[in-house]
Scaffold this active site. Structure first.
Site, PDB file in Angstrom:
ATOM      1  N   ARG A 235     -13.426  30.436  18.566  1.00  0.00           N
ATOM      2  CA  ARG A 235     -12.271  30.429  17.650  1.00  0.00           C
ATOM      3  C   ARG A 235     -12.752  30.342  16.205  1.00  0.00           C
ATOM      4  O   ARG A 235     -12.173  30.943  15.308  1.00  0.00           O
ATOM      5  CB  ARG A 235     -11.344  29.254  17.977  1.00  0.00           C
ATOM      6  CG  ARG A 235     -10.708  29.374  19.353  1.00  0.00           C
ATOM      7  CD  ARG A 235      -9.823  28.187  19.670  1.00  0.00           C
ATOM      8  NE  ARG A 235      -9.223  28.291  20.987  1.00  0.00           N
ATOM      9  CZ  ARG A 235      -9.737  27.746  22.098  1.00  0.00           C
ATOM     10  NH1 ARG A 235     -10.856  27.054  22.041  1.00  0.00           N
ATOM     11  NH2 ARG A 235      -9.124  27.893  23.253  1.00  0.00           N
TER      12      ARG A 235
ATOM     13  N   ASP B  81      -3.771  23.055  25.410  1.00  0.00           N
ATOM     14  CA  ASP B  81      -4.874  22.457  26.168  1.00  0.00           C
ATOM     15  C   ASP B  81      -4.360  21.324  27.063  1.00  0.00           C
ATOM     16  O   ASP B  81      -4.828  21.130  28.190  1.00  0.00           O
ATOM     17  CB  ASP B  81      -5.942  21.907  25.208  1.00  0.00           C
ATOM     18  CG  ASP B  81      -6.248  22.898  24.109  1.00  0.00           C
ATOM     19  OD1 ASP B  81      -7.334  23.460  24.085  1.00  0.00           O
ATOM     20  OD2 ASP B  81      -5.344  23.123  23.267  1.00  0.00           O
TER      21      ASP B  81
ATOM     22  N   ARG C  51      -2.881  22.884  30.013  1.00  0.00           N
ATOM     23  CA  ARG C  51      -3.937  23.319  30.946  1.00  0.00           C
ATOM     24  C   ARG C  51      -4.479  22.121  31.722  1.00  0.00           C
ATOM     25  O   ARG C  51      -4.687  22.179  32.935  1.00  0.00           O
ATOM     26  CB  ARG C  51      -5.073  23.988  30.159  1.00  0.00           C
ATOM     27  CG  ARG C  51      -4.693  25.367  29.636  1.00  0.00           C
ATOM     28  CD  ARG C  51      -5.777  25.948  28.733  1.00  0.00           C
ATOM     29  NE  ARG C  51      -5.454  27.337  28.384  1.00  0.00           N
ATOM     30  CZ  ARG C  51      -5.778  27.924  27.238  1.00  0.00           C
ATOM     31  NH1 ARG C  51      -6.430  27.247  26.303  1.00  0.00           N
ATOM     32  NH2 ARG C  51      -5.460  29.167  27.015  1.00  0.00           N
TER      33      ARG C  51
ATOM     34  N   HIS D 267      -8.425  22.031  18.677  1.00  0.00           N
ATOM     35  CA  HIS D 267      -8.111  23.047  19.701  1.00  0.00           C
ATOM     36  C   HIS D 267      -9.357  23.944  19.735  1.00  0.00           C
ATOM     37  O   HIS D 267      -9.438  24.950  19.044  1.00  0.00           O
ATOM     38  CB  HIS D 267      -6.861  23.842  19.309  1.00  0.00           C
ATOM     39  CG  HIS D 267      -6.644  25.069  20.163  1.00  0.00           C
ATOM     40  ND1 HIS D 267      -6.445  25.012  21.519  1.00  0.00           N
ATOM     41  CD2 HIS D 267      -6.611  26.394  19.844  1.00  0.00           C
ATOM     42  CE1 HIS D 267      -6.289  26.233  21.990  1.00  0.00           C
ATOM     43  NE2 HIS D 267      -6.395  27.090  21.001  1.00  0.00           N
TER      44      HIS D 267
HETATM   45  N1  LIG Z   1      -3.404  28.291  18.940  1.00  0.00           N
HETATM   46  C1  LIG Z   1      -3.507  28.749  20.173  1.00  0.00           C
HETATM   47  O1  LIG Z   1      -3.448  27.971  21.138  1.00  0.00           O
HETATM   48  C2  LIG Z   1      -3.704  30.230  20.372  1.00  0.00           C
HETATM   49  C3  LIG Z   1      -3.631  30.795  21.669  1.00  0.00           C
HETATM   50  C4  LIG Z   1      -3.818  32.177  21.791  1.00  0.00           C
HETATM   51  C5  LIG Z   1      -4.089  32.944  20.664  1.00  0.00           C
HETATM   52  N2  LIG Z   1      -4.158  32.355  19.448  1.00  0.00           N
HETATM   53  C6  LIG Z   1      -4.442  33.104  18.224  1.00  0.00           C
HETATM   54  O2  LIG Z   1      -3.278  33.824  17.826  1.00  0.00           O
HETATM   55  C7  LIG Z   1      -3.680  34.936  17.009  1.00  0.00           C
HETATM   56  C8  LIG Z   1      -2.997  36.185  17.508  1.00  0.00           C
HETATM   57  O3  LIG Z   1      -3.494  36.555  18.774  1.00  0.00           O
HETATM   58  P1  LIG Z   1      -2.949  37.879  19.509  1.00  0.00           P
HETATM   59  O4  LIG Z   1      -3.583  37.915  20.845  1.00  0.00           O
HETATM   60  O5  LIG Z   1      -1.473  37.965  19.369  1.00  0.00           O
HETATM   61  O6  LIG Z   1      -3.618  38.994  18.580  1.00  0.00           O
HETATM   62  P2  LIG Z   1      -3.070  40.501  18.380  1.00  0.00           P
HETATM   63  O7  LIG Z   1      -4.195  41.266  17.793  1.00  0.00           O
HETATM   64  O8  LIG Z   1      -2.438  40.994  19.621  1.00  0.00           O
HETATM   65  O9  LIG Z   1      -1.911  40.305  17.293  1.00  0.00           O
HETATM   66  C9  LIG Z   1      -2.144  39.928  15.972  1.00  0.00           C
HETATM   67  C10 LIG Z   1      -1.125  40.649  15.135  1.00  0.00           C
HETATM   68  O10 LIG Z   1      -1.229  40.196  13.773  1.00  0.00           O
HETATM   69  C11 LIG Z   1      -0.924  41.294  12.936  1.00  0.00           C
HETATM   70  N3  LIG Z   1      -1.381  41.011  11.587  1.00  0.00           N
HETATM   71  C12 LIG Z   1      -2.641  41.005  11.098  1.00  0.00           C
HETATM   72  N4  LIG Z   1      -2.636  40.690   9.790  1.00  0.00           N
HETATM   73  C13 LIG Z   1      -1.342  40.482   9.437  1.00  0.00           C
HETATM   74  C14 LIG Z   1      -0.698  40.118   8.229  1.00  0.00           C
HETATM   75  N5  LIG Z   1      -1.378  39.899   7.106  1.00  0.00           N
HETATM   76  N6  LIG Z   1       0.654  40.000   8.237  1.00  0.00           N
HETATM   77  C15 LIG Z   1       1.366  40.229   9.364  1.00  0.00           C
HETATM   78  N7  LIG Z   1       0.798  40.579  10.538  1.00  0.00           N
HETATM   79  C16 LIG Z   1      -0.540  40.687  10.575  1.00  0.00           C
HETATM   80  C17 LIG Z   1      -1.613  42.471  13.614  1.00  0.00           C
HETATM   81  O11 LIG Z   1      -1.096  43.728  13.184  1.00  0.00           O
HETATM   82  C18 LIG Z   1      -1.338  42.183  15.093  1.00  0.00           C
HETATM   83  O12 LIG Z   1      -0.162  42.830  15.561  1.00  0.00           O
HETATM   84  C19 LIG Z   1      -5.214  34.973  17.097  1.00  0.00           C
HETATM   85  O13 LIG Z   1      -5.770  34.353  15.949  1.00  0.00           O
HETATM   86  C20 LIG Z   1      -5.516  34.170  18.337  1.00  0.00           C
HETATM   87  O14 LIG Z   1      -6.822  33.605  18.329  1.00  0.00           O
HETATM   88  C21 LIG Z   1      -3.951  31.024  19.276  1.00  0.00           C
END
Ligand SMILES: NC(=O)c1ccc[n+]([C@@H]2O[C@H](COP(=O)([O-])OP(=O)(O)OC[C@H]3O[C@@H](n4cnc5c(N)ncnc54)[C@H](O)[C@@H]3O)[C@@H](O)[C@H]2O)c1
Length: 320
Positions: A95, A155, A158, A182
């Site tokens: 991450r 988490d 999970r 996380h």
């Molecule tokens: N906190 C958690 O527990 C957790 C869990 C899963 C994923 N995540 C995180 O969530 C984020 C998204 O994951 P995902 O699988 O949906 O990725 P993804 O690539 O499917 O989606 C990300 C989206 O963000 C958009 N984007 C990028 N820059 C942007 C901006 N400036 N303004 C608006 N939109 C923008 C992209 O076009 C894309 O559609 C990642 O950073 C991932 O690591 C966090």
């Protein structure tokens, strides 16, 4: 304590980033009927539009919800704005590897969003979520109660799920928390875990013997490695985070004062300051209330402080 906010009669959820996670949060929020209206936004406007249409076409099967795609300015009436925008982990990445790209995304987004929706609560999901929650809080100029991250709510889910599976008991009766980052330095709280009031190390049933040390190790390995394993096989995690964020939204929009391990700024908390980490806190319509004190073992407290050091180091290197 922040003053209590009266939620507007019609709650709008704004989601920035309509990728795997943002769209799944919208889907889970629709199924649970937590909001009246969901607005999806993304730099890829066509993607946000397509996801919103696909979701809207299913709205006849769920509690009433209007879903549409818009621009950032369309989030002006949002009660809560969830940020999932940015890069996600590729197989083999941690991450923390996302820090450069996603700090840039939040540095661009947060000041604009605060200007557009100065009364909203901001829920950060993009990773590394603790560092980005701190960055968002700093950039927003808002009280810590209004800018927080999904943290270890996922988490913890999970952890509880794996304990329930091993102990053959309903997950609803498993009380256990994961706190801290996380990420790799997160801390499972074995010392306070219990099954319906029975301390974890004393629990057994006809179907399930007591937990052994090796069970504990493999359960925690399963929690910590969960995201990497799922990402290696399908490229993203989305279902559990969608449900976890929806649980946080429910606590906010129903003003539940639910105890959730959200990531939030800590000041003078067990000698920890200037960092965002997950600790049990009350979540309701004003956002996150004061963190609850930890009553945990010496080893767990040491691990929690080490986790704070990991996240704080990254924040300092970023210049925040
Ligand atoms: N906190 C958690 O527990 C957790 C869990 C899963 C994923 N995540 C995180 O969530 C984020 C998204 O994951 P995902 O699988 O949906 O990725 P993804 O690539 O499917 O989606 C990300 C989206 O963000 C958009 N984007 C990028 N820059 C942007 C901006 N400036 N303004 C608006 N939109 C923008 C992209 O076009 C894309 O559609 C990642 O950073 C991932 O690591 C966090």
């Amino acid at each position: 304590m922040p003053s209590k906010r009266n939620p507007p009669a019609r709650n709008q959820l704004g989601i920035v980033g309509a990728g795997a996670v943002g769209s799944t949060i919208a889907y889970a929020a629709m199924l649970r009927g937590v909001v009246h209206e969901i607005v999806l936004t993304d730099v890829n406007a066509a993607k946000a539009e397509a996801e919103a249409k696909d979701l809207l076409h299913g709205s006849v099967f769920v509690p009433s919800a209007e879903v549409w795609a818009g621009s950032l300015t369309d989030l002006r009436d949002s009660t809560v704005i969830v940020i999932t925008a940015g890069a996600k982990q590729k197989p083999g990445q941690s991450r923390l590897d996302l820090i450069g790209a996603n700090t840039a995304v939040l540095t661009d987004l947060v000041p604009k969003l605060v200007e557009i929706a100065p009364d909203a609560l901001f829920l950060i999901v993009s990773n590394p979520v603790d560092v980005l929650t701190y960055v968002a809080w700093k950039l927003s100029g808002l009280p810590g109660a209004r800018v927080f991250g999904s943290g270890t709510v996922l988490d913890t889910s999970r952890f509880r799920s794996l304990l329930a599976l091993r102990l053959r008991v309903s997950v609803a009766n498993v009380h256990a928390l994961v706190i801290g980052e996380h990420g790799d330095s997160e801390v499972p709280l074995w010392s306070t875990a219990q099954i319906a009031g029975i301390p974890l190390d004393q629990f057994s049933s006809t179907d399930a013997p007591k937990l052994t040390q090796s069970d504990r190790e493999s359960i925690f390995k399963g929690v910590r490695a969960a995201a990497a394993q799922v990402i290696a096989a399908k490229g993203a995690t989305n279902w559990a985070i969608g449900l976890a964020v929806t649980r946080i939204l429910e606590a906010i929009l129903r003003d539940e004062q639910a105890v959730l391990a959200v990531s939030r700024v800590l000041q003078n908390y067990h000698d920890i300051s200037n960092v965002c980490l997950s600790v049990p806190s009350l979540v309701g319509s004003s956002g996150v209330g004061a963190p609850l004190p930890l009553q945990i073992s010496k080893e767990e407290m040491a691990a929690f402080k080490a986790s704070a050091d990991v996240v704080r180091d990254v924040i300092v290197k970023l210049g925040f």
